[in-house]
Every structure is written in structure tokens, then in C-alpha cells.
Write an enzyme that holds these catalytic residues in place. Structure first.
Site, PDB file in Angstrom:
ATOM      1  N   ASP A  13      41.929  59.000  62.963  1.00 58.22           N
ATOM      2  CA  ASP A  13      42.529  59.261  64.282  1.00 58.22           C
ATOM      3  C   ASP A  13      43.777  60.106  64.052  1.00 58.22           C
ATOM      4  O   ASP A  13      44.235  60.257  62.902  1.00 58.22           O
ATOM      5  CB  ASP A  13      42.910  57.924  64.956  1.00 58.22           C
ATOM      6  CG  ASP A  13      43.567  58.109  66.320  1.00 58.22           C
ATOM      7  OD1 ASP A  13      43.153  59.004  67.072  1.00 58.22           O
ATOM      8  OD2 ASP A  13      44.529  57.368  66.627  1.00 58.22           O
ATOM      9  N   SER A  14      44.353  60.583  65.128  1.00 59.02           N
ATOM     10  CA  SER A  14      45.623  61.309  65.035  1.00 59.02           C
ATOM     11  C   SER A  14      46.760  60.369  64.640  1.00 59.02           C
ATOM     12  O   SER A  14      47.805  60.830  64.202  1.00 59.02           O
ATOM     13  CB  SER A  14      45.933  61.951  66.379  1.00 59.02           C
ATOM     14  OG  SER A  14      45.930  60.960  67.388  1.00 59.02           O
ATOM     15  N   CYS A  76      39.012  58.816  67.684  1.00 56.98           N
ATOM     16  CA  CYS A  76      40.000  59.567  68.445  1.00 56.98           C
ATOM     17  C   CYS A  76      39.253  60.261  69.576  1.00 56.98           C
ATOM     18  O   CYS A  76      38.346  61.068  69.318  1.00 56.98           O
ATOM     19  CB  CYS A  76      40.658  60.599  67.528  1.00 56.98           C
ATOM     20  SG  CYS A  76      41.790  61.720  68.392  1.00 56.98           S
ATOM     21  N   GLU A 155      52.721  54.506  71.101  1.00 52.60           N
ATOM     22  CA  GLU A 155      53.227  54.804  69.742  1.00 52.60           C
ATOM     23  C   GLU A 155      54.679  54.340  69.589  1.00 52.60           C
ATOM     24  O   GLU A 155      55.139  54.075  68.489  1.00 52.60           O
ATOM     25  CB  GLU A 155      53.116  56.306  69.419  1.00 52.60           C
ATOM     26  CG  GLU A 155      51.698  56.794  69.158  1.00 52.60           C
ATOM     27  CD  GLU A 155      51.224  56.618  67.701  1.00 52.60           C
ATOM     28  OE1 GLU A 155      52.055  56.624  66.778  1.00 52.60           O
ATOM     29  OE2 GLU A 155      49.994  56.451  67.505  1.00 52.60           O
ATOM     30  N   CYS A 188      40.819  57.149  75.290  1.00 57.68           N
ATOM     31  CA  CYS A 188      41.733  57.405  74.179  1.00 57.68           C
ATOM     32  C   CYS A 188      41.913  56.076  73.459  1.00 57.68           C
ATOM     33  O   CYS A 188      42.118  55.033  74.112  1.00 57.68           O
ATOM     34  CB  CYS A 188      43.066  57.907  74.728  1.00 57.68           C
ATOM     35  SG  CYS A 188      44.387  57.917  73.506  1.00 57.68           S
ATOM     36  N   HIS A 190      44.226  54.815  71.902  1.00 56.29           N
ATOM     37  CA  HIS A 190      45.535  54.170  72.016  1.00 56.29           C
ATOM     38  C   HIS A 190      45.605  53.211  73.223  1.00 56.29           C
ATOM     39  O   HIS A 190      46.446  52.313  73.261  1.00 56.29           O
ATOM     40  CB  HIS A 190      46.642  55.208  72.204  1.00 56.29           C
ATOM     41  CG  HIS A 190      47.080  55.860  70.939  1.00 56.29           C
ATOM     42  ND1 HIS A 190      46.290  56.713  70.214  1.00 56.29           N
ATOM     43  CD2 HIS A 190      48.258  55.775  70.267  1.00 56.29           C
ATOM     44  CE1 HIS A 190      46.959  57.141  69.160  1.00 56.29           C
ATOM     45  NE2 HIS A 190      48.153  56.582  69.162  1.00 56.29           N
TER      46      HIS A 190
END
Ligand code: DGL
Length: 276
Positions: A13-14, A76, A155, A188, A190
Site C-alpha cells: 500500500d502507499s 491500496c 494517518e 480506500c 485507510h
């Protein structure tokens, strides 16, 4: 020589979002070894152009392939939406993104055929989820919205209890809620971290689909179908690679994993990605 079925599953993932997929892989297939890469030095991907994401994705896949994996999961949404379902740079290694698994899950659970999709700007612009859903069921109504700020909030360690998260949730989801969707894809990886805030706003009757968790189930079914699940008896190992600080990765990871890392975190230099 390691047998194919005992080779690790590569997940990337990023940043930390793909750990929501790692958690599900570990829950479903506790004996599998995992190699994870989070490109934390270059996050976010979701605000970047298609060309840049494609370039990063190629480098990420090349890095993961060096670890002799039996399957790659692009955990991702942004990468998955950009590279398509079988990118040529994955070569002969089986590959899945999160788009098809999440689209299939959403089509299976919706009752009123109205599906919402939230993801990064790059994901929503690609219309990949919409195309995947319509490819499964042409009569589905799909309503998408980009929610880039969610990535930064998560994040930065903000959770569903935070007032800022609730305000932004309302801002991003009001139109989708008004459309009366009964299923919402968290496109996403996240976003599951703030699933409670999203669910509270959308209401109990709206089912949330975690794209990372669906990709984990998809991978399990794929590997089982090919006879490639490991039959080792002991718990699998996890090695995490990150392109920025290992300490920062460790600090942020627990929330995504819902528990301990159970593995070592290794920092790599960006040149290991760009000079391949
Ligand atoms: N986890 C990534 C995704 O699923 C998003 C984060 C980013 O913007 O890089 O799209």
C-alpha cells in the site's frame, strides 16, 4: 528450495492502510507468511496523477516480487483503480487489487441495488469501482465521492471519536446518504479505521464493505482453489518494509492491525524502489 505454497503473500500500500488487509489475511490464514510494503515516504498516492501512481505501483510490485512471493495483493484502492485487474508488470505472479473483490461483495449484499463508493480522488476519477460493479450487474446505481482528507486524518491517528472526523464525514457523505444507498464500499484501505464514524452517520441499515478485507478473502479463495495454501502448522511470519521511519511505522500500525505487529519492521531507501 521453498515449495510454492510455502512462499509468502506479498501485500503493499502507499502507507499503513494496507494493514487492514494484513489483519484479515492473518485472521483467515494464520499460517501464511506475509511480506508487507508500505510506501510511507511517498504517501499519499490518492492526490497524484494516474501516471505517477502507475510509476509508483510498478516500483512497489518490483520490490515485492524480489521476495519470491506466491501472490501479490495491491491493498491500496488508488493503485488497484489505476493499474487494472491484471497489470502486465506483475508478470506470472498472481495479482489482485481491492476493486473487484469489493465490487463483488457489494453486489452480493445490496438489496436496493444502490451502492455508494468512497475513495481517494484518483480512485474516484478512475471510475474503476463503478465499472467493476456495472460489469457484474449492469442495473446497479453507483454513487461515488472522493474523500482525500480521510487519509490524512487516519494517518495522523485520528479516530471515529474525534469531532473533526465527524464533521468531515458529514461533509463527504451527505450526498451519498441522500441517494439512499444500502451498501457503501470503503474503497480506500485507510477508511475502515473510521468505520464507526461513517456507520454512525450513514445509519445501521447501510452495510460497509472494507475493500482490504474483501481482497484478503478473495486471495484466500484464489489460493485455496489452486491448492496453494500453506500447510505449515506454526503461525506464519510477517516482515514489514517501509520507505520512511520504522519507528513511525510501528507507532501507527497498531490501530490498523487491531493489535500487535507480530513482526519486524525494516526501513528501505527510496533508491531501492527507483533503481530496480
Ligand atoms: N490506502 C490508499 C488507498 O487505498 C490511500 C492512501 C493514499 O492516498 O495514498 O487508496
Amino acid at each position: 528450495m521453498t515449495e510454492l505454497k510455502d512462499k509468502p503473500i506479498g501485500i503493499f500500500d502507499s502507507g499503513l492502510g494496507g494493514l487492514t488487509c494484513v489483519a484479515e489475511v492473518r485472521r483467515l490464514m494464520p499460517n501464511e507468511n506475509i511480506v508487507y510494503f508500505g510506501d510511507t515516504a511517498r504517501i499519499p498516492y490518492g492526490t497524484r496523477s494516474r501516471e505517477t501512481v502507475l510509476e509508483y505501483a510498478k516500483q512497489d510490485v518490483a520490490f515485492i516480487k524480489k521476495h519470491d512471493v506466491k501472490m501479490i495483493i495491491a491493498a491500496c484502492g488508488t493503485v488497484s483503480s489505476t493499474v487494472g485487474s491484471i497489470p502486465d508488470f506483475a508478470g506470472s505472479v498472481p495479482f489482485t487489487g481491492v476493486v473487484i473483490p469489493a465490487a463483488q461483495a457489494a453486489c452480493a449484499v445490496t438489496q436496493n441495488n444502490k451502492i455508494g463508493v468512497i475513495g481517494t480522488g484518483t480512485t474516484i476519477r478512475s471510475a474503476a469501482y463503478c465499472k467493476a460493479i456495472r460489469g457484474i450487474r449492469g442495473d446497479m446505481k453507483v454513487i461515488g465521492n472522493s474523500c482525500n482528507l480521510f487519509v490524512s486524518l487516519v494517518e495522523n491517528g485520528l479516530t471515529s471519536d474525534d469531532e473533526v472526523v465527524r464533521i468531515i464525514t458529514e461533509r463527504y457523505l451527505t450526498d451519498i446518504k441522500r441517494e439512499g444507498v444500502d451498501t457503501l464500499i470503503l474503497g480506500c484501505t485507510h477508511f475502515p479505521i473510521i468505520a464507526d464514524a461513517i456507520s454512525e452517520f450513514m445509519g445501521d441499515n447501510v452495510k460497509l464493505i472494507s475493500s482490504g478485507a474483501e481482497a484478503a478473502k478473495y486471495a484466500m479463495n484464489y489460493l485455496a482453489g489452486k491448492g496453494l495454501c500453506s500447510d505449515r502448522k506454526e503461525e506464519g511470519t510477517v516482515v514489514y518494509y517501509t520507505s520512511d521511519s520504522a519507528a513511525m511505522f510501528e507507532e501507527g500500525a497498531n490501530a490498523f492491525l487491531g493489535g500487535e505487529l507480530h513482526g519486524e519492521v525494516i526501513k528501505i531507501g527510496i533508491d531501492e524502489l527507483t533503481d530496480q
